[in-house]
Design an enzyme around this catalytic site. Structure first.
Site, PDB file in Angstrom:
ATOM      1  N   ASN A  11      15.061   2.751  30.557  1.00 46.27           N
ATOM      2  CA  ASN A  11      15.412   1.853  31.801  1.00 46.27           C
ATOM      3  C   ASN A  11      13.578   1.344  31.923  1.00 46.27           C
ATOM      4  OD1 ASN A  11      14.429   4.368  32.257  1.00 46.27           O
ATOM      5  ND2 ASN A  11      15.338   4.035  35.151  1.00 46.27           N
TER       6      ASN A  11
ATOM      7  N   GLU B 265      12.757  -0.990  34.958  1.00 50.74           N
ATOM      8  CA  GLU B 265      13.024  -1.349  36.469  1.00 50.74           C
ATOM      9  C   GLU B 265      11.944  -2.843  37.299  1.00 50.74           C
ATOM     10  OE1 GLU B 265      13.096   1.917  39.236  1.00 50.74           O
ATOM     11  OE2 GLU B 265      14.552   2.827  38.156  1.00 50.74           O
TER      12      GLU B 265
ATOM     13  N   CYS C 283      19.215  -1.465  32.246  1.00 54.66           N
ATOM     14  CA  CYS C 283      19.409   0.180  32.262  1.00 54.66           C
ATOM     15  C   CYS C 283      19.040   0.938  30.596  1.00 54.66           C
ATOM     16  CB  CYS C 283      21.012   0.583  31.936  1.00 54.66           C
ATOM     17  SG  CYS C 283      21.708   0.374  33.570  1.00 54.66           S
TER      18      CYS C 283
ATOM     19  N   GLU D  30      20.300   2.259  28.433  1.00 57.33           N
ATOM     20  CA  GLU D  30      21.298   2.195  27.344  1.00 57.33           C
ATOM     21  C   GLU D  30      21.834   0.501  26.413  1.00 57.33           C
ATOM     22  OE1 GLU D  30      21.818   3.797  29.785  1.00 57.33           O
ATOM     23  OE2 GLU D  30      23.337   4.279  30.268  1.00 57.33           O
TER      24      GLU D  30
ATOM     25  N   CYS E  68      26.134   4.357  32.957  1.00 55.92           N
ATOM     26  CA  CYS E  68      27.331   3.477  34.614  1.00 55.92           C
ATOM     27  C   CYS E  68      27.957   2.143  33.742  1.00 55.92           C
ATOM     28  CB  CYS E  68      26.252   2.659  34.870  1.00 55.92           C
ATOM     29  SG  CYS E  68      25.593   1.395  33.815  1.00 55.92           S
TER      30      CYS E  68
ATOM     31  N   CYS F 278      27.109  -0.258  31.417  1.00 58.11           N
ATOM     32  CA  CYS F 278      26.429  -0.135  30.026  1.00 58.11           C
ATOM     33  C   CYS F 278      27.732   0.448  28.994  1.00 58.11           C
ATOM     34  CB  CYS F 278      25.522   1.287  29.808  1.00 58.11           C
ATOM     35  SG  CYS F 278      23.972   0.703  30.484  1.00 58.11           S
TER      36      CYS F 278
END
Ligand code: THU
Length: 136
Positions: free
Chosen positions: A47, A49, A58, A60, A89, A92
């Site tokens: 991930n 940010e 993310c 994935e 999530c 994803c």
């Protein structure tokens, strides 16, 4: 066919390794993903940010986008490693489902303990997909 236990163990290791390179200064929740392509190639993602929070990506999806950018679109499995075994999530799950619902999803915690091992269609039943678009 699902990958062997040895292949799954390698995927978890690769996800643990890339998780260390996550950029997660705001949530302090680093995530690593390792995606096994049908070719045998493994694509890693962490991930990333951003100070503008919603632009975060993310782990994935970074792995999927890396694979597709490298020309691979068929996947066998994805291992996701989080601190506590938190699951992928919804966004994803949706992005993964674009490329097939049979992919095996393995979620492990930072010690490598497996919390979840299931197929994507169980995580996102009745997903919206290419078949739902009426393209002329
Ligand atoms: N995150 C992922 O990388 N994958 C998921 O499936 C869930 C959430 C990241 C996004 C954000 O950087 C941090 O975890 C906390 O939400």
């Amino acid at each position: 066919m699902d990958p062997s236990d040895a292949a799954i163990a390698e995927l978890i290791q690769r996800a643990q390794a890339v998780r260390r390179r996550a950029y997660a200064p705001y949530s302090n929740y680093p995530v690593g993903a390792a995606l096994l392509g049908r070719s045998g190639q493994i694509y890693e993602g962490a991930n990333v940010e951003n100070a503008a929070y919603p632009t975060t990506m993310c782990a994935e999806r970074n792995a999927v986008f890396r694979a597709v950018s490298d020309g691979e679109r068929a996947f066998e499995a994805i291992a996701v490693v989080t601190e506590n075994g938190g699951a992928p999530c919804g966004a994803c799950r949706q992005v993964l489902s674009e490329f097939g619902s049979e992919v095996l999803v393995i979620v492990a915690d930072s010690t490598g303990k497996i919390h979840l091992k299931t197929h994507l269609h169980k995580l996102i039943p009745h997903a919206f997909g290419p078949q739902d678009l009426v393209l002329s």
